[in-house]
Every structure is written in C-alpha cells, then in structure tokens.
Motif scaffolding. Structure first.
Motif, PDB file in Angstrom:
ATOM      1  N   GLU A   6       0.827  -1.203   0.000  1.00  7.88           N
ATOM      2  CA  GLU A   6       0.000   0.000   0.000  1.00  7.88           C
ATOM      3  C   GLU A   6       0.865   1.258   0.000  1.00  7.88           C
ATOM      4  O   GLU A   6       2.004   1.248   0.474  1.00  7.88           O
ATOM      5  N   SER A   7       0.276   2.338  -0.471  1.00  7.55           N
ATOM      6  CA  SER A   7       0.928   3.639  -0.412  1.00  7.55           C
ATOM      7  C   SER A   7      -0.147   4.715  -0.393  1.00  7.55           C
ATOM      8  O   SER A   7      -1.300   4.460  -0.762  1.00  7.55           O
ATOM      9  N   GLY A   8       0.238   5.899   0.061  1.00  3.74           N
ATOM     10  CA  GLY A   8      -0.655   7.046  -0.051  1.00  3.74           C
ATOM     11  C   GLY A   8      -1.307   7.527   1.221  1.00  3.74           C
ATOM     12  O   GLY A   8      -2.047   8.507   1.187  1.00  3.74           O
ATOM     13  N   GLY A   9      -1.067   6.901   2.341  1.00  5.15           N
ATOM     14  CA  GLY A   9      -1.660   7.390   3.581  1.00  5.15           C
ATOM     15  C   GLY A   9      -1.009   8.695   4.018  1.00  5.15           C
ATOM     16  O   GLY A   9      -0.084   9.202   3.396  1.00  5.15           O
ATOM     17  N   GLY A  10      -1.528   9.254   5.103  1.00  3.58           N
ATOM     18  CA  GLY A  10      -0.955  10.474   5.635  1.00  3.58           C
ATOM     19  C   GLY A  10      -1.936  11.245   6.476  1.00  3.58           C
ATOM     20  O   GLY A  10      -2.962  10.707   6.905  1.00  3.58           O
ATOM     21  N   SER A  11      -1.628  12.515   6.694  1.00  6.86           N
ATOM     22  CA  SER A  11      -2.468  13.382   7.511  1.00  6.86           C
ATOM     23  C   SER A  11      -3.089  14.463   6.645  1.00  6.86           C
ATOM     24  O   SER A  11      -2.437  14.993   5.741  1.00  6.86           O
ATOM     25  N   VAL A  12      -4.330  14.781   6.942  1.00  9.44           N
ATOM     26  CA  VAL A  12      -5.047  15.791   6.158  1.00  9.44           C
ATOM     27  C   VAL A  12      -6.066  16.469   7.062  1.00  9.44           C
ATOM     28  O   VAL A  12      -6.527  15.881   8.047  1.00  9.44           O
ATOM     29  N   GLN A  13      -6.425  17.689   6.720  1.00  8.87           N
ATOM     30  CA  GLN A  13      -7.446  18.397   7.477  1.00  8.87           C
ATOM     31  C   GLN A  13      -8.837  17.944   7.048  1.00  8.87           C
ATOM     32  O   GLN A  13      -9.013  17.448   5.929  1.00  8.87           O
ATOM     33  N   PRO A  14      -9.817  18.110   7.920  1.00  8.61           N
ATOM     34  CA  PRO A  14     -11.195  17.766   7.543  1.00  8.61           C
ATOM     35  C   PRO A  14     -11.600  18.470   6.250  1.00  8.61           C
ATOM     36  O   PRO A  14     -11.287  19.645   6.038  1.00  8.61           O
ATOM     37  N   GLY A  15     -12.265  17.712   5.389  1.00 10.81           N
ATOM     38  CA  GLY A  15     -12.655  18.235   4.090  1.00 10.81           C
ATOM     39  C   GLY A  15     -11.638  17.985   3.000  1.00 10.81           C
ATOM     40  O   GLY A  15     -11.921  18.199   1.814  1.00 10.81           O
ATOM     41  N   GLY A  16     -10.459  17.523   3.383  1.00 13.77           N
ATOM     42  CA  GLY A  16      -9.409  17.266   2.418  1.00 13.77           C
ATOM     43  C   GLY A  16      -9.558  15.928   1.717  1.00 13.77           C
ATOM     44  O   GLY A  16     -10.526  15.189   1.936  1.00 13.77           O
ATOM     45  N   SER A  17      -8.568  15.624   0.885  1.00 18.58           N
ATOM     46  CA  SER A  17      -8.589  14.398   0.085  1.00 18.58           C
ATOM     47  C   SER A  17      -7.271  13.648   0.210  1.00 18.58           C
ATOM     48  O   SER A  17      -6.214  14.251   0.420  1.00 18.58           O
ATOM     49  N   GLN A 112       0.105  -4.380   4.676  1.00 18.51           N
ATOM     50  CA  GLN A 112       0.632  -4.096   6.001  1.00 18.51           C
ATOM     51  C   GLN A 112      -0.118  -2.972   6.697  1.00 18.51           C
ATOM     52  O   GLN A 112       0.013  -2.785   7.903  1.00 18.51           O
ATOM     53  N   GLY A 113      -0.914  -2.233   5.958  1.00 14.28           N
ATOM     54  CA  GLY A 113      -1.689  -1.142   6.542  1.00 14.28           C
ATOM     55  C   GLY A 113      -1.013   0.206   6.355  1.00 14.28           C
ATOM     56  O   GLY A 113       0.212   0.308   6.373  1.00 14.28           O
ATOM     57  N   THR A 114      -1.831   1.240   6.162  1.00 17.02           N
ATOM     58  CA  THR A 114      -1.316   2.601   6.033  1.00 17.02           C
ATOM     59  C   THR A 114      -2.211   3.531   6.856  1.00 17.02           C
ATOM     60  O   THR A 114      -3.437   3.428   6.819  1.00 17.02           O
ATOM     61  N   GLN A 115      -1.580   4.416   7.605  1.00 20.39           N
ATOM     62  CA  GLN A 115      -2.316   5.289   8.515  1.00 20.39           C
ATOM     63  C   GLN A 115      -2.923   6.467   7.773  1.00 20.39           C
ATOM     64  O   GLN A 115      -2.238   7.139   6.985  1.00 20.39           O
ATOM     65  N   VAL A 116      -4.188   6.725   8.041  1.00 18.61           N
ATOM     66  CA  VAL A 116      -4.869   7.922   7.560  1.00 18.61           C
ATOM     67  C   VAL A 116      -5.364   8.682   8.789  1.00 18.61           C
ATOM     68  O   VAL A 116      -6.094   8.133   9.614  1.00 18.61           O
TER      69      VAL A 116
END
Length: 120
Positions: A6-17, A112-116
C-alpha cells in the motif's frame, strides 16, 4: 508468495482528500476481488470499499458519495480516492485481495496497513 503493498496514507485536514494505492504482486493465478478495510483504535476492522472482478463495487454507508474505488486489471492495482474526509475516517487502512495463487484454491491476502489521520 503474494504481496500487497500500500501507499498514499498520511495526515489531512477535515474536508481534504487522499488517494490510497495498493499493488498485488507475486504468484497470482486470478484475482476475485480487491478492496480496502480500516481499523480505528478500539474498533473492529470494517469494510470500506470492495470491487470484484466483474467491476461491481460496494461501499460502507459511511463513505458512500465521498470515496471511490477503482482497479487497474492489467497492473493488479486498486486505488481508493477519498474526498471530503472527516475525523471519523481516521484509521489504519488495509488493502485486501481475495485471489487464487494457483488453480487449486483462493484465499485472502492483506497489506501491512497505512495510517490515515484526519485532524485540524
């Protein structure tokens, strides 16, 4: 040996993508379905979205109209486009595939899982 990466997880503000991607590799005879599950702290793992080999999709009610799942059949990949993210979408997201590693039987494989994390 089959791997889901997997790839592409991360942190974002509400309303984001965010967009998650998952690639299946290894000994793959045929893929029945690919999808995404998530698990928030203290909660059970739940289905987010799934797409079967014929192209049919199903989504958790909580993500309908916000998330879109798509597959590239030639590359054995599955993507999850997540829009209008909410704090309650915060979780570890896992890629899943039910596939045939040989002609004898099918089974489930997991990434393995990715954190959002969705937070202001």
């Amino acid at each position: 040996q089959v791997q889901l990466v997997e790839s592409g997880g991360g942190s974002v503000q509400p309303g984001g993508s965010l967009r998650l991607s998952c690639a299946a590799s290894g000994s793959i005879f045929r893929i029945n379905a690919m999808g995404w599950y998530r698990q928030a702290p203290g909660k059970e793992r739940e289905l987010v979205a799934r797409i079967v080999s014929g192209g049919s999709t199903n989504y958790a009610d909580s993500v309908k109209e916000r998330f879109t799942i798509s597959r590239d059949y030639a590359k054995n990949t599955v993507d999850l486009q997540m829009n209008s993210l909410k704090p309650e979408d915060t979780a570890v997201y896992y890629c899943n595939s039910n596939l045939w590693p040989n002609h004898r039987e099918s089974r489930d494989y997991w990434g393995q899982g990715t954190q959002v994390t969705v937070s202001s």
